[in-house]
Design an enzyme around this catalytic site. Structure first.
Site, PDB file in Angstrom:
ATOM      1  N   HIS A 176      -3.945   7.612 -23.638  1.00  0.00           N
ATOM      2  CA  HIS A 176      -2.629   7.714 -22.998  1.00  0.00           C
ATOM      3  C   HIS A 176      -2.260   6.427 -22.262  1.00  0.00           C
ATOM      4  O   HIS A 176      -1.434   6.442 -21.343  1.00  0.00           O
ATOM      5  CB  HIS A 176      -2.561   8.888 -22.002  1.00  0.00           C
ATOM      6  CG  HIS A 176      -2.720  10.242 -22.618  1.00  0.00           C
ATOM      7  ND1 HIS A 176      -3.529  11.212 -22.070  1.00  0.00           N
ATOM      8  CD2 HIS A 176      -2.196  10.776 -23.737  1.00  0.00           C
ATOM      9  CE1 HIS A 176      -3.483  12.299 -22.818  1.00  0.00           C
ATOM     10  NE2 HIS A 176      -2.674  12.056 -23.843  1.00  0.00           N
ATOM     11  N   LEU A 205       0.317  14.868 -18.237  1.00  0.00           N
ATOM     12  CA  LEU A 205      -0.040  16.259 -18.488  1.00  0.00           C
ATOM     13  C   LEU A 205       0.799  16.835 -19.620  1.00  0.00           C
ATOM     14  O   LEU A 205       2.010  17.015 -19.476  1.00  0.00           O
ATOM     15  CB  LEU A 205       0.172  17.090 -17.216  1.00  0.00           C
ATOM     16  CG  LEU A 205      -0.457  16.529 -15.931  1.00  0.00           C
ATOM     17  CD1 LEU A 205      -0.071  17.375 -14.742  1.00  0.00           C
ATOM     18  CD2 LEU A 205      -1.963  16.419 -16.072  1.00  0.00           C
ATOM     19  N   ARG A 237      -8.341  21.908 -25.338  1.00  0.00           N
ATOM     20  CA  ARG A 237      -9.578  21.160 -25.123  1.00  0.00           C
ATOM     21  C   ARG A 237     -10.191  21.533 -23.780  1.00  0.00           C
ATOM     22  O   ARG A 237      -9.482  21.696 -22.781  1.00  0.00           O
ATOM     23  CB  ARG A 237      -9.306  19.656 -25.170  1.00  0.00           C
ATOM     24  CG  ARG A 237      -9.163  19.104 -26.583  1.00  0.00           C
ATOM     25  CD  ARG A 237      -8.734  17.651 -26.566  1.00  0.00           C
ATOM     26  NE  ARG A 237      -7.317  17.522 -26.852  1.00  0.00           N
ATOM     27  CZ  ARG A 237      -6.647  16.368 -26.823  1.00  0.00           C
ATOM     28  NH1 ARG A 237      -7.265  15.250 -26.491  1.00  0.00           N
ATOM     29  NH2 ARG A 237      -5.365  16.335 -27.110  1.00  0.00           N
ATOM     30  N   GLU A 330       6.211  16.736 -16.023  1.00  0.00           N
ATOM     31  CA  GLU A 330       7.637  16.541 -15.768  1.00  0.00           C
ATOM     32  C   GLU A 330       8.378  17.844 -15.507  1.00  0.00           C
ATOM     33  O   GLU A 330       9.400  17.850 -14.810  1.00  0.00           O
ATOM     34  CB  GLU A 330       8.282  15.838 -16.970  1.00  0.00           C
ATOM     35  CG  GLU A 330       7.781  14.431 -17.215  1.00  0.00           C
ATOM     36  CD  GLU A 330       8.172  13.894 -18.581  1.00  0.00           C
ATOM     37  OE1 GLU A 330       9.195  14.359 -19.128  1.00  0.00           O
ATOM     38  OE2 GLU A 330       7.467  13.028 -19.114  1.00  0.00           O
ATOM     39  N   ASN A 331       7.884  18.958 -16.072  1.00  0.00           N
ATOM     40  CA  ASN A 331       8.695  20.173 -16.102  1.00  0.00           C
ATOM     41  C   ASN A 331       8.123  21.369 -15.360  1.00  0.00           C
ATOM     42  O   ASN A 331       8.837  22.345 -15.150  1.00  0.00           O
ATOM     43  CB  ASN A 331       8.945  20.573 -17.561  1.00  0.00           C
ATOM     44  CG  ASN A 331       9.703  19.504 -18.329  1.00  0.00           C
ATOM     45  OD1 ASN A 331      10.771  19.087 -17.898  1.00  0.00           O
ATOM     46  ND2 ASN A 331       9.146  19.053 -19.437  1.00  0.00           N
TER      47      ASN A 331
END
Length: 397
Positions: A176, A205, A237, A330-331
């Site tokens: 990432h 995330l 995972r 973000e959400n």
């Protein structure tokens, strides 16, 4: 002169995610996904300011998807492409930045395939398919691992015999990187600083999750390791488990390595804990409805996330702020709130109203008065890939 155009390609074993980006722009001219490739159900979806459209692909391979994409590029591009930027998951120690794709780079990507067997071969499929239909355009590889090559040895080495590192490359690499680099730069700019200034903790995330400690534009430590399995609880995972779990399951249940790998990569995480779903949205609704497994999965996810962030803080000389990004970061106001409940020791306190009312898709501050900065920043890996591709071309000229 018009700002240059870059086609960004992120290829999986049965999909191609793509975006046509203009230099310096925060919005894609064209974006979409070719999915279920190599099957009769192969389909191409794309989105522009005109809306969303789809078309079936026949016979439905990666090459067919790239060939079908060309007319769309011609339609929405007002000038020739300057580059094609490819996301490549694992660059090992070969790459500390973007690389112009040539036979030597392809060989290095192939050599790193054992470290990312689900990703690098698929990335190469996309590179070859794109090169076949756009042979005259420079193709650039952007590696998830490259950003983390600034980690010091004490952060990336495992406590294993030296030969495993020196001969076989067994070490922590991190992933990432494109996302962590992008959001920490945006955080600095939001503070009015140069893009590579600041001491940040970044939490990416999504279905895959990782944290990163970034100081003045350099990764000092991260939660993922040799593979994307290490670290946080993720969608399917497990993240960190006792290293002797493999031996325990082999002895007690008679499981072989492929069975254990399937367990840890595809049957664990939020899905395994909840027994319900790997989708945080579904789990939050189930939690409201009294589902004990969903409640436990969210609590474990947030506690392990907070524990990792607190641990990574020791890599930094100070903490200028914490950044949440990715689909969950973000959400999910709930995830952020539950995680921050564990992080008061770092001077992090959330403003409940700011956290709950942050507009979807927008960057914003969610810290309470007197708290260290807490930011939500939508990631834009495609933009970062496009910009890095152009920077490499400029440096090569």
């Amino acid at each position: 002169m018009a700002q240059r155009l870059v086609l960004v390609v992120n290829c999986g074993s049965s999909s191609i995610k793509f975006a046509l980006r203009r230099e310096g722009s925060s919005a894609a001219l064209l974006s979409g996904l070719a999915e279920q490739l190599e099957s009769p159900k192969a389909i191409l979806h794309w989105h522009t300011t005109d809306g969303k459209q789809s078309q079936a692909l026949s016979p439905g391979g990666h090459a067919d998807a790239m060939a079908s994409l060309l007319p769309l590029i011609d339609e929405y591009a007002d000038q020739p492409l300057s580059a094609v930027g490819h996301r490549v998951v694992h660059g090992g120690e070969h790459f500390t930045g973007a690389a112009l794709i040539n036979p030597e780079v392809i060989a290095a990507i192939e050599a790193n395939a054992p470290l990312a067997p689900l990703h690098n071969p698929a990335n190469l499929i996309g590179i070859r398919a794109a090169q076949a239909v756009l042979p005259q355009i420079p193709h650039v590889a952007i590696f998830d691992t490259a950003f983390h090559q600034s980690m010091p040895p004490y952060a990336y080495r495992y406590a294993l015999p030296d030969e495993l590192y020196a001969v076989h490359g067994v070490r922590r690499y991190g992933f990432h990187g494109t996302s962590h680099q992008y959001v920490t730069q945006q955080a600095a700019l939001l503070r009015g600083w140069p893009a590579t200034q600041g001491a940040w903790l970044s939490a990416h995330l999504g279905n895959g999750c990782s944290n990163c400690a970034v100081l003045d534009g350099s990764s000092l430590d991260t939660s993922m390791g040799l593979t994307p399995l290490e670290g946080l609880v993720m969608g399917t995972r497990s993240g960190d488990v006792d290293p002797n779990l493999h031996a325990h399951l082999g002895r007690t249940l008679g499981w072989d390595l492929p069975r254990i790998e399937r367990l840890l990569n595809r049957e664990s995480g939020l899905l395994g804990l909840s027994g319900l779903s790997n989708d945080m949205r579904e789990l939050e609704q189930a939690r409201k409805d009294g589902h004990d497994g969903a409640k436990l999965a969210i609590e474990v996810f947030c506690y392990r996330l907070a524990r990792s962030l607190a641990g990574l803080a020791v890599a930094l000389p100070r903490l200028d702020g914490l950044i949440f990004t990715g689909g969950i970061g973000e959400n999910s106001a709930l995830t952020r709130a539950l995680t921050l409940k564990h992080l008061g020791i770092l001077g992090l306190q959330v403003d409940p109203d700011a956290n709950s009312n942050l507009p979807r898709g927008e960057a914003g501050n969610i810290e309470a008065a007197g708290s260290t900065t807490i930011l939500v920043i939508p990631t834009d890996e495609e933009r970062q890939i496009a910009e890095e591709s152009l920077h490499l071309l400029d440096a090569s000229n």
